[in-house]
Design a protein around this motif. Sequence first.
Motif, PDB file in Angstrom:
ATOM      1  N   GLN A  81       0.845  -1.201   0.000  1.00  0.00           N
ATOM      2  CA  GLN A  81       0.000   0.000   0.000  1.00  0.00           C
ATOM      3  C   GLN A  81       0.880   1.251   0.000  1.00  0.00           C
ATOM      4  O   GLN A  81       1.947   1.280   0.621  1.00  0.00           O
ATOM      5  N   GLU A  92      -4.293  10.188  -0.392  1.00  0.00           N
ATOM      6  CA  GLU A  92      -4.551   9.319  -1.536  1.00  0.00           C
ATOM      7  C   GLU A  92      -3.907   7.963  -1.267  1.00  0.00           C
ATOM      8  O   GLU A  92      -2.716   7.874  -0.984  1.00  0.00           O
ATOM      9  N   LYS A 121      -3.171   4.016  -2.508  1.00  0.00           N
ATOM     10  CA  LYS A 121      -3.094   3.043  -3.597  1.00  0.00           C
ATOM     11  C   LYS A 121      -2.783   1.680  -2.997  1.00  0.00           C
ATOM     12  O   LYS A 121      -1.791   1.524  -2.284  1.00  0.00           O
ATOM     13  N   THR A 122      -3.620   0.703  -3.307  1.00  0.00           N
ATOM     14  CA  THR A 122      -3.467  -0.648  -2.782  1.00  0.00           C
ATOM     15  C   THR A 122      -3.079  -1.585  -3.915  1.00  0.00           C
ATOM     16  O   THR A 122      -3.737  -1.600  -4.973  1.00  0.00           O
ATOM     17  N   THR A 149      -5.740  -0.470  -6.886  1.00  0.00           N
ATOM     18  CA  THR A 149      -6.963   0.291  -6.581  1.00  0.00           C
ATOM     19  C   THR A 149      -6.574   1.592  -5.884  1.00  0.00           C
ATOM     20  O   THR A 149      -5.683   1.624  -5.037  1.00  0.00           O
ATOM     21  N   THR A 150      -7.275   2.645  -6.249  1.00  0.00           N
ATOM     22  CA  THR A 150      -6.981   3.972  -5.693  1.00  0.00           C
ATOM     23  C   THR A 150      -8.226   4.513  -5.004  1.00  0.00           C
ATOM     24  O   THR A 150      -9.328   4.414  -5.543  1.00  0.00           O
ATOM     25  N   GLN A 151      -8.019   5.052  -3.838  1.00  0.00           N
ATOM     26  CA  GLN A 151      -9.130   5.677  -3.114  1.00  0.00           C
ATOM     27  C   GLN A 151      -8.620   6.893  -2.340  1.00  0.00           C
ATOM     28  O   GLN A 151      -7.420   7.022  -2.077  1.00  0.00           O
ATOM     29  N   SER A 152      -9.531   7.778  -2.005  1.00  0.00           N
ATOM     30  CA  SER A 152      -9.190   8.977  -1.234  1.00  0.00           C
ATOM     31  C   SER A 152      -9.789   8.866   0.152  1.00  0.00           C
ATOM     32  O   SER A 152     -10.951   8.450   0.303  1.00  0.00           O
ATOM     33  N   LEU A 153      -8.995   9.203   1.142  1.00  0.00           N
ATOM     34  CA  LEU A 153      -9.441   9.193   2.529  1.00  0.00           C
ATOM     35  C   LEU A 153      -9.506  10.617   3.055  1.00  0.00           C
ATOM     36  O   LEU A 153      -8.603  11.418   2.780  1.00  0.00           O
ATOM     37  N   TYR A 159      -5.798  10.354   7.244  1.00  0.00           N
ATOM     38  CA  TYR A 159      -5.051   9.154   7.580  1.00  0.00           C
ATOM     39  C   TYR A 159      -4.163   9.526   8.767  1.00  0.00           C
ATOM     40  O   TYR A 159      -3.533  10.592   8.781  1.00  0.00           O
TER      41      TYR A 159
END
Length: 359
Positions: A189, A210, A212-213, A220-224, A227
């Motif tokens: 990650q 941002e 990325k896993t 897969t990309t996601q926004s948190l 963190y």
Amino acid sequence: MMDSVKIIDRYLGRNTIQGVLLVLSVLVVLFSLIELLVQLNDVGKGDFRMADAFGFVALTIPKRVADLMPLAALLGSIVALGLLADHQELTAMQVAGMSVQRISTSVLATSVLIMLTTIVIAEFVAPPLDQEARVRRSRAIYGKGVMMTKSGFWVRHAGLLVHVGQVFTGGRAVDVEVYELDEAGRLRQFIYARQAILQEGKDWLLPDAEVKTFADDTVTTQSLPEYRLASFLAAGQVAVLELPPDSLSLSDLQNYIQVLQERKQNARSYALAFWQKICLPLTTGTMVLLSLTFIFGSTRMRTAGQRILTGMLVGIVFYLANQILGQLGLILELPPLVITLAPVGIILLVALRLLKRAF
């Protein structure tokens, strides 16, 4: 006649350099002892021992030499020429046909060698040794899981590899990258945040992160919204892991300023360090010029001790004013070049005005 003038030129130059080296040695020893007392406060933290404190002070001596060269040039020239004046040697030179302007030219010509030496030390000798000293210090205090670079630092933390681009005062960092590896050492990650907020204790909050896993052949990309790096680094620890702007060479400063400007980040402290290094030879030469006013100016009737004391007060005031104006200018967001040249320009105008009266 020309041979006699050349002999006198060499004599003046030799005495001036000897005076500068003598004063510089005293100043370096004094400021090194002060730095040693500061480093002794960290003895016992991690693996930082007494030998590490002495090693840090030794490796940072070239930077101290470059920083103190303008003050040493002022006091050293006053010492050398003041003794010549007290021994009536300058008077003898004038009786032999050398004008005040000619004597001053010989001293200023010698200052060129001092300025060139300052450039070499400030650009090529001091930066790598200063950085090495800080890297050793951080590793001794925090272990081998820490690596300092010219563009931030890396830290191993709870199975993570964290890179911090830059830390600002007020508990804020920028360009934070977090790498999480699996048991085989492969990237699992990756988290990136443009900024981080240092909260109470050692927690870091990364807003708008941002993520990325990496799984098999897919990413897969996601926004948190945020963190959190729990129990990471306190503000005091971060200060140890930073390379201050004045520890970088001119080329490194220029490159880093360009990167920060491209990212639309605050680069004023690095720009100030850049212009201070650029103007260091000018500052040194101006101090030598100012020293002539203590010999041929309004203070020419004073003894060598009185000249040295007055010159020391002037040098200390200049040194402190330079530091204060630098920090004040950063707060007021003044142009770094103006902040750097203002004190030097004032000293130069005062010196030229006093010497004009003597000539």
